[in-house]
Design a protein around this motif. Structure first.
Motif, mmCIF file in Angstrom:
data_model
loop_
_atom_site.group_PDB
_atom_site.id
_atom_site.type_symbol
_atom_site.label_atom_id
_atom_site.label_comp_id
_atom_site.label_asym_id
_atom_site.label_seq_id
_atom_site.Cartn_x
_atom_site.Cartn_y
_atom_site.Cartn_z
ATOM 1 N N SER A 25 0.797 -1.162 0.025
ATOM 2 C CA SER A 25 -0.008 0.122 -0.040
ATOM 3 C C SER A 25 1.043 1.327 0.016
ATOM 4 O O SER A 25 1.715 1.242 0.761
ATOM 5 C CB SER A 25 -0.910 -0.079 1.189
ATOM 6 O OG SER A 25 -1.667 1.096 1.336
ATOM 7 N N TYR A 65 -3.760 6.344 1.273
ATOM 8 C CA TYR A 65 -3.168 5.098 0.921
ATOM 9 C C TYR A 65 -3.811 4.518 -0.238
ATOM 10 O O TYR A 65 -5.193 4.504 -0.196
ATOM 11 C CB TYR A 65 -2.804 4.361 1.979
ATOM 12 C CG TYR A 65 -1.675 4.713 2.861
ATOM 13 C CD1 TYR A 65 -0.440 4.703 2.325
ATOM 14 C CD2 TYR A 65 -1.996 5.932 3.757
ATOM 15 C CE1 TYR A 65 0.832 5.083 3.033
ATOM 16 C CE2 TYR A 65 -0.723 6.205 4.530
ATOM 17 C CZ TYR A 65 0.439 5.862 4.210
ATOM 18 O OH TYR A 65 1.582 6.267 5.117
ATOM 19 N N GLU A 67 -4.744 0.953 -2.107
ATOM 20 C CA GLU A 67 -4.620 -0.537 -1.749
ATOM 21 C C GLU A 67 -5.338 -0.989 -3.116
ATOM 22 O O GLU A 67 -6.292 -0.760 -3.660
ATOM 23 C CB GLU A 67 -5.512 -0.915 -0.568
ATOM 24 C CG GLU A 67 -4.826 -0.532 0.696
ATOM 25 C CD GLU A 67 -5.434 -0.991 1.823
ATOM 26 O OE1 GLU A 67 -6.519 -1.944 1.709
ATOM 27 O OE2 GLU A 67 -5.257 -0.554 3.119
#
Length: 115
Positions: A25, A65, A67
């Motif tokens: 990530s 972030y 992912e």
């Protein structure tokens, strides 16, 4: 605009972004630092990947972030598999035909000229 996984993987930059975040990530700045294009351009690519369901953005404090959610790539895998099955059957049939055909000439080897 409706987007699908095929649109997402059509662009080499988006494929590279997916490859990067598949392993870990990364925040948006870390993703952008790996490319020679502008941050707004990276943001556009990430938006497309998000709309297609291949990336999920998670807020952690002040950072966002990326992912990877690669389950959607199964659509691509299934689409490709139908053609793999088709062409495997065709090539197997051709091989069987050539093996049965006794009048078919034997394959010749390619010879290179000596220089």
């Amino acid at each position: 605009m409706r987007r699908d996984v095929f649109q997402a993987i059509a662009d080499p930059t988006r494929r590279e972004i997916l490859n990067m975040i598949a392993h870990q990530s990364l925040n948006l700045n870390a993703v952008a630092d790996n490319f020679e294009i502008s941050r707004p351009a990276i943001s556009k690519h990430i938006k497309i990947l998000t709309e297609c369901g291949l990336i999920e953005i998670k807020q952690q404090g002040r950072e966002r972030y990326c992912e990877a959610k690669l389950e959607k790539l199964n659509e691509v895998s299934q689409w490709v598999e139908q053609y793999r099955i088709f062409w495997t059957a065709k090539l197997d049939a051709l091989g069987d035909f050539l093996a049965r055909d006794s009048s078919a000439p034997a394959p010749t080897e390619f010879k290179t000229k000596k220089q």
